[in-house]
Scaffold this motif. Sequence first.
Motif, PDB file in Angstrom:
ATOM      1  N   THR A   1      -3.560   8.255 -20.329  1.00 23.70           N
ATOM      2  CA  THR A   1      -3.871   9.088 -19.176  1.00 23.70           C
ATOM      3  C   THR A   1      -2.604   9.468 -18.434  1.00 23.70           C
ATOM      4  OG1 THR A   1      -4.183   7.175 -17.716  1.00 23.70           O
ATOM      5  CG2 THR A   1      -6.131   7.989 -18.871  1.00 23.70           C
ATOM      6  N   VAL A   2      -2.671  10.581 -17.708  1.00 19.67           N
ATOM      7  CA  VAL A   2      -1.599  10.994 -16.807  1.00 19.67           C
ATOM      8  C   VAL A   2      -2.206  11.211 -15.425  1.00 19.67           C
ATOM      9  CG1 VAL A   2      -0.147  12.031 -18.580  1.00 19.67           C
ATOM     10  CG2 VAL A   2      -1.895  13.420 -17.457  1.00 19.67           C
ATOM     11  N   ASP A   3      -1.407  11.028 -14.400  1.00 19.14           N
ATOM     12  CA  ASP A   3      -1.891  11.239 -13.043  1.00 19.14           C
ATOM     13  C   ASP A   3      -0.764  11.786 -12.193  1.00 19.14           C
ATOM     14  OD1 ASP A   3      -0.511   8.824 -11.627  1.00 19.14           O
ATOM     15  OD2 ASP A   3      -1.568   7.896 -13.296  1.00 19.14           O
ATOM     16  N   ALA A   4      -1.122  12.400 -11.074  1.00 14.19           N
ATOM     17  CA  ALA A   4      -0.134  12.979 -10.165  1.00 14.19           C
ATOM     18  C   ALA A   4      -0.642  12.876  -8.737  1.00 14.19           C
ATOM     19  CB  ALA A   4       0.145  14.440 -10.525  1.00 14.19           C
ATOM     20  N   LEU A   5       0.298  12.885  -7.811  1.00 12.57           N
ATOM     21  CA  LEU A   5      -0.013  12.752  -6.384  1.00 12.57           C
ATOM     22  C   LEU A   5       0.941  13.627  -5.590  1.00 12.57           C
ATOM     23  CD1 LEU A   5      -0.546   9.462  -4.387  1.00 12.57           C
ATOM     24  CD2 LEU A   5       1.321  10.985  -3.755  1.00 12.57           C
ATOM     25  N   LEU A   6       0.422  14.254  -4.542  1.00 15.37           N
ATOM     26  CA  LEU A   6       1.227  15.048  -3.616  1.00 15.37           C
ATOM     27  C   LEU A   6       0.628  14.887  -2.230  1.00 15.37           C
ATOM     28  CD1 LEU A   6       3.410  17.269  -3.042  1.00 15.37           C
ATOM     29  CD2 LEU A   6       1.641  18.960  -3.577  1.00 15.37           C
ATOM     30  N   ASP A   7       1.433  14.499  -1.247  1.00 15.15           N
ATOM     31  CA  ASP A   7       0.922  14.415   0.125  1.00 15.15           C
ATOM     32  C   ASP A   7       2.012  14.801   1.120  1.00 15.15           C
ATOM     33  OD1 ASP A   7       2.557  12.146   0.408  1.00 15.15           O
ATOM     34  OD2 ASP A   7       0.916  10.729   0.215  1.00 15.15           O
ATOM     35  N   ALA A   8       1.585  15.264   2.268  1.00 14.53           N
ATOM     36  CA  ALA A   8       2.511  15.677   3.327  1.00 14.53           C
ATOM     37  C   ALA A   8       1.787  15.655   4.656  1.00 14.53           C
ATOM     38  CB  ALA A   8       3.063  17.074   3.055  1.00 14.53           C
TER      39      ALA A   8
ATOM     40  N   GLY B   1      -1.936  18.117   7.686  1.00 13.82           N
ATOM     41  CA  GLY B   1      -1.390  17.700   6.402  1.00 13.82           C
ATOM     42  C   GLY B   1      -2.406  17.851   5.298  1.00 13.82           C
ATOM     43  N   PHE B   2      -2.026  17.360   4.120  1.00 15.71           N
ATOM     44  CA  PHE B   2      -2.911  17.437   2.964  1.00 15.71           C
ATOM     45  C   PHE B   2      -2.591  16.294   2.011  1.00 15.71           C
ATOM     46  CE2 PHE B   2       0.863  19.830   1.757  1.00 15.71           C
ATOM     47  CZ  PHE B   2       1.125  19.355   0.475  1.00 15.71           C
ATOM     48  N   GLU B   3      -3.542  16.009   1.141  1.00 14.36           N
ATOM     49  CA  GLU B   3      -3.386  15.032   0.071  1.00 14.36           C
ATOM     50  C   GLU B   3      -4.009  15.620  -1.188  1.00 14.36           C
ATOM     51  OE1 GLU B   3      -5.585  12.062   1.975  1.00 14.36           O
ATOM     52  OE2 GLU B   3      -4.069  11.800   3.535  1.00 14.36           O
ATOM     53  N   LEU B   4      -3.317  15.502  -2.301  1.00 17.81           N
ATOM     54  CA  LEU B   4      -3.779  16.043  -3.569  1.00 17.81           C
ATOM     55  C   LEU B   4      -3.526  14.997  -4.651  1.00 17.81           C
ATOM     56  CD1 LEU B   4      -4.862  18.565  -5.116  1.00 17.81           C
ATOM     57  CD2 LEU B   4      -2.464  19.228  -5.431  1.00 17.81           C
ATOM     58  N   GLU B   5      -4.582  14.631  -5.372  1.00 21.73           N
ATOM     59  CA  GLU B   5      -4.477  13.671  -6.458  1.00 21.73           C
ATOM     60  C   GLU B   5      -5.187  14.220  -7.685  1.00 21.73           C
ATOM     61  OE1 GLU B   5      -4.693   9.233  -5.386  1.00 21.73           O
ATOM     62  OE2 GLU B   5      -6.046  10.184  -3.956  1.00 21.73           O
ATOM     63  N   GLY B   6      -4.657  13.918  -8.854  1.00 19.20           N
ATOM     64  CA  GLY B   6      -5.294  14.348 -10.090  1.00 19.20           C
ATOM     65  C   GLY B   6      -5.065  13.347 -11.203  1.00 19.20           C
ATOM     66  N   GLN B   7      -5.987  13.349 -12.161  1.00 21.97           N
ATOM     67  CA  GLN B   7      -5.866  12.466 -13.312  1.00 21.97           C
ATOM     68  C   GLN B   7      -6.502  13.137 -14.514  1.00 21.97           C
ATOM     69  OE1 GLN B   7      -8.300   8.723 -13.842  1.00 21.97           O
ATOM     70  NE2 GLN B   7      -6.300   7.765 -13.506  1.00 21.97           N
TER      71      GLN B   7
ATOM     72  N   ILE C   1       7.941  10.448  11.362  1.00 19.25           N
ATOM     73  CA  ILE C   1       6.853  10.954  10.533  1.00 19.25           C
ATOM     74  C   ILE C   1       7.300  10.983   9.072  1.00 19.25           C
ATOM     75  CG2 ILE C   1       5.360  12.932  10.039  1.00 19.25           C
ATOM     76  CD1 ILE C   1       4.670  11.435  12.610  1.00 19.25           C
ATOM     77  N   PRO C   2       6.541  10.396   8.148  1.00 17.37           N
ATOM     78  CA  PRO C   2       6.944  10.400   6.736  1.00 17.37           C
ATOM     79  C   PRO C   2       7.062  11.823   6.191  1.00 17.37           C
ATOM     80  CG  PRO C   2       5.158   8.832   7.127  1.00 17.37           C
ATOM     81  CD  PRO C   2       5.301   9.653   8.375  1.00 17.37           C
ATOM     82  N   PRO C   3       7.997  12.076   5.291  1.00 19.36           N
ATOM     83  CA  PRO C   3       8.196  13.413   4.727  1.00 19.36           C
ATOM     84  C   PRO C   3       7.270  13.671   3.533  1.00 19.36           C
ATOM     85  CG  PRO C   3       9.882  11.951   3.896  1.00 19.36           C
ATOM     86  CD  PRO C   3       9.034  11.127   4.835  1.00 19.36           C
ATOM     87  N   LEU C   4       7.389  14.869   2.978  1.00 20.81           N
ATOM     88  CA  LEU C   4       6.670  15.246   1.764  1.00 20.81           C
ATOM     89  C   LEU C   4       6.980  14.255   0.642  1.00 20.81           C
ATOM     90  CD1 LEU C   4       5.135  17.677   0.172  1.00 20.81           C
ATOM     91  CD2 LEU C   4       7.453  18.244  -0.564  1.00 20.81           C
ATOM     92  N   ARG C   5       5.945  13.969  -0.165  1.00 20.09           N
ATOM     93  CA  ARG C   5       6.124  13.046  -1.275  1.00 20.09           C
ATOM     94  C   ARG C   5       5.301  13.527  -2.461  1.00 20.09           C
ATOM     95  NH1 ARG C   5       3.672   7.037  -1.016  1.00 20.09           N
ATOM     96  NH2 ARG C   5       1.918   8.356  -0.446  1.00 20.09           N
ATOM     97  N   PHE C   6       5.847  13.406  -3.649  1.00 25.74           N
ATOM     98  CA  PHE C   6       5.082  13.739  -4.848  1.00 25.74           C
ATOM     99  C   PHE C   6       5.544  12.840  -5.983  1.00 25.74           C
ATOM    100  CE2 PHE C   6       8.759  16.529  -4.668  1.00 25.74           C
ATOM    101  CZ  PHE C   6       9.279  16.486  -5.947  1.00 25.74           C
TER     102      PHE C   6
ATOM    103  N   LEU D   1       0.803  -1.231   0.000  1.00 29.74           N
ATOM    104  CA  LEU D   1       0.000   0.000   0.000  1.00 29.74           C
ATOM    105  C   LEU D   1       0.831   1.273   0.000  1.00 29.74           C
ATOM    106  CD1 LEU D   1      -2.692  -1.042   2.614  1.00 29.74           C
ATOM    107  CD2 LEU D   1      -3.051  -0.760   0.168  1.00 29.74           C
ATOM    108  N   ALA D   2       2.137   1.162   0.055  1.00 27.55           N
ATOM    109  CA  ALA D   2       2.984   2.320   0.348  1.00 27.55           C
ATOM    110  C   ALA D   2       2.925   3.418  -0.713  1.00 27.55           C
ATOM    111  CB  ALA D   2       4.432   1.871   0.548  1.00 27.55           C
ATOM    112  N   ARG D   3       2.396   3.143  -1.897  1.00 26.90           N
ATOM    113  CA  ARG D   3       2.326   4.169  -2.940  1.00 26.90           C
ATOM    114  C   ARG D   3       0.968   4.849  -3.009  1.00 26.90           C
ATOM    115  NH1 ARG D   3       5.348   0.570  -7.621  1.00 26.90           N
ATOM    116  NH2 ARG D   3       7.381   0.461  -6.598  1.00 26.90           N
ATOM    117  N   GLN D   4       0.057   4.529  -2.089  1.00 26.74           N
ATOM    118  CA  GLN D   4      -1.248   5.184  -2.074  1.00 26.74           C
ATOM    119  C   GLN D   4      -1.148   6.545  -1.386  1.00 26.74           C
ATOM    120  OE1 GLN D   4      -3.941   3.576  -3.716  1.00 26.74           O
ATOM    121  NE2 GLN D   4      -2.109   2.436  -4.292  1.00 26.74           N
ATOM    122  N   ALA D   5      -2.036   7.452  -1.758  1.00 24.39           N
ATOM    123  CA  ALA D   5      -2.017   8.800  -1.183  1.00 24.39           C
ATOM    124  C   ALA D   5      -2.229   8.734   0.329  1.00 24.39           C
ATOM    125  CB  ALA D   5      -3.108   9.655  -1.814  1.00 24.39           C
TER     126      ALA D   5
END
Length: 676
Positions: A557-564, A540-546, A578-583, A69-73
């Motif tokens: 398709t293209v997709d992107a993810l940003l969470d912190a 924190g926040f989570e942002l996903e787009g497709q 605590i996990p760091p920022l990831r995009f 599951l480690a790549r999920q937002a």
Amino acid sequence: MLWVLASAVVMADSPSPAPAPPDDAAEDRAEIVVTGVFSRDLRDSASPISVMVGPQLERELRPQIGEALARQAGVSASSFGPNASRPILRGLAGERVRVLTDGIGAFDVSNTSADHAVAIDPLLAERIEVLRGPASLRFGSSAIGGVVNVLDRRIPVEVPDAAVAAQARAGLASAAEERSAGANLSLRVASNLVLSGGGSLTDTSDLRVGGPLLSVPLRTQARASGDPDIRALADLKDRLPNSGSRTRTANLGAAIIEDGGDLGLAVTRYESTYGLPIRFALTPGAEQEEVSIDGEQWRADLRGSLALGGGWLERLSLRAGYADYSHVEREADGEVGTLFANEGVEARTELKQRKRGGWQGVSGAQYFSRDFLAVGAEAFVPPNVTEQFGLFTLQELELGPVRLEAGGRIERTSIVSEEAGYDRDFTARSVAGGAFVAALPGLKLGVNLSSTARAPSAEELLADGPHVGTQSYEIGNPDFDIERARGVELVARLSGRGWRVDAAAYRTRLSGYIYEYQTGAIIDDLPVFQFAQGDATYRGFELEGQATLVDGPIGLTVDALLDAVEATIDDFGAAPRIPPLRFGGGIEARSDVWGARLETERTARQRRTTGFETPTPGFTLVNLSADWKPWASRDLRVTLAASNLFDVEARRHASFLKDYAPLAGRDIRLGLNARF
């Protein structure tokens, strides 16, 4: 907030068993949450939810659920080597995240310590769903951080069209020389009676990692040593010693399935042997442990539901489980250091209200019992019994474009240890509510408010002793009080023709927050880790787009993810691990018979550390995958995936072993999934 509860809770105790669709249909339903009483499109839920199914599930599957599951937002993993890894949701882990199989807990001791594996084999998972935030409160006060539910077919969920139906999965992977296979068979022995059976096996060797084994600070320390053996540790690379594993599962199940109700049961056997990566001693004369764990579990599961006619109440459902789990921790000479055993029972019954106008709801009761035993020189927690009984209700009201949610839970917890002379009761009360509105075409907005509480665990209260698996001396505090969390979450979902963006921002204030930190003291030649209680803030926040670039026989398709997430403890500083920022993002091409995906993920450097933590360098992973269905008329999929394509050195800040055990290096995986 609670409409995710109410919008996402069919888990395994769904009012009417939902047939598991073939792969194509599964992909079409990937956006439908089935971990819910009121099943609906996940974009109609107020809190972020992740669903893994179809090709994504095939390329992400790993032997441990945390790594899968480690790549999920909003999700990271504890990563105590490749064989023990629990999910971390929004920076919360351990007692604040429930890991379930088909709606009921794993009945293991993975919450006791980071080196203990989760007793769930993802190999036969049909889909995996992740609920973050307080909406997961329905499954117990210990789920305030979120819920991970692995849905499988141990209990049959449908009467197959043919007399025999089967699912099989097999795989090979290069980094750990992994070999895995699993299958589940369903037999229709009558028009309403189904028998099932299956099993799985996974074997791995020592993991090949990217870069040196030791982190930069430890390599510097090793090279400065006057001992040549210690200096040689700085050059260790390639394979992670003592990280192989062997896992076996087997299950038998049966179910009677009719329109007016269903009743099913399953019995499962789980066996696992795995090594814990070595913490190399960098001080002359210091002891260097090489520990392995042998675990086993018997468990029985029951699921049933009954239609109640045409009145106010629509359906009564029951989900229950019992398990007897144990494992021994062995030292290099094979001698048993400590035995851990856990006998558990969990049951949940619910009454679902028939929808009248815009009003619907569900109310229920949940019971949980855990009899924990640790025996040996390094049994750091005394034998204890935990019992919980909870009552909850979740209600939903739709008023045109607005949906209102409200829910509450009261839970009584008793923790008794005769050996320690300890007997305490805790009462935790939780309430939550929110609103979700279709503000404009293509725009949905939501706000969630919650006040939740959980009782401290027996480990947090009673720990006092050395633990060989984590190479630490752990000390709890029997006087801890209830941990309370008050949170607010804002959600926005935007969509248009061929594109969507989902955003969530949250802030949670915890009083009586329980955390574990390294004190700097040494007892029995081990560093002391102390549980403490204070006030903390998580935000924190989570942002996903497709977006669809090409819509045709071959879609692109293209997709992107940003969470912190950022977590601070009053009068202490940054919360530990605590996990760091990831995009990151990806580009994917897909037709009816094949798909290909290229993705990259950047994890930033983590500089916010506690006194004895080291900063963790950032890293970038590049992954490439492809899948192919060779026969359109048959449900067969072949997957080829390359993870960490450039073989970089990668370490998760949330891992206790990050300075000794990097993540896997380049890993080429070949998988086969068939249903017939």
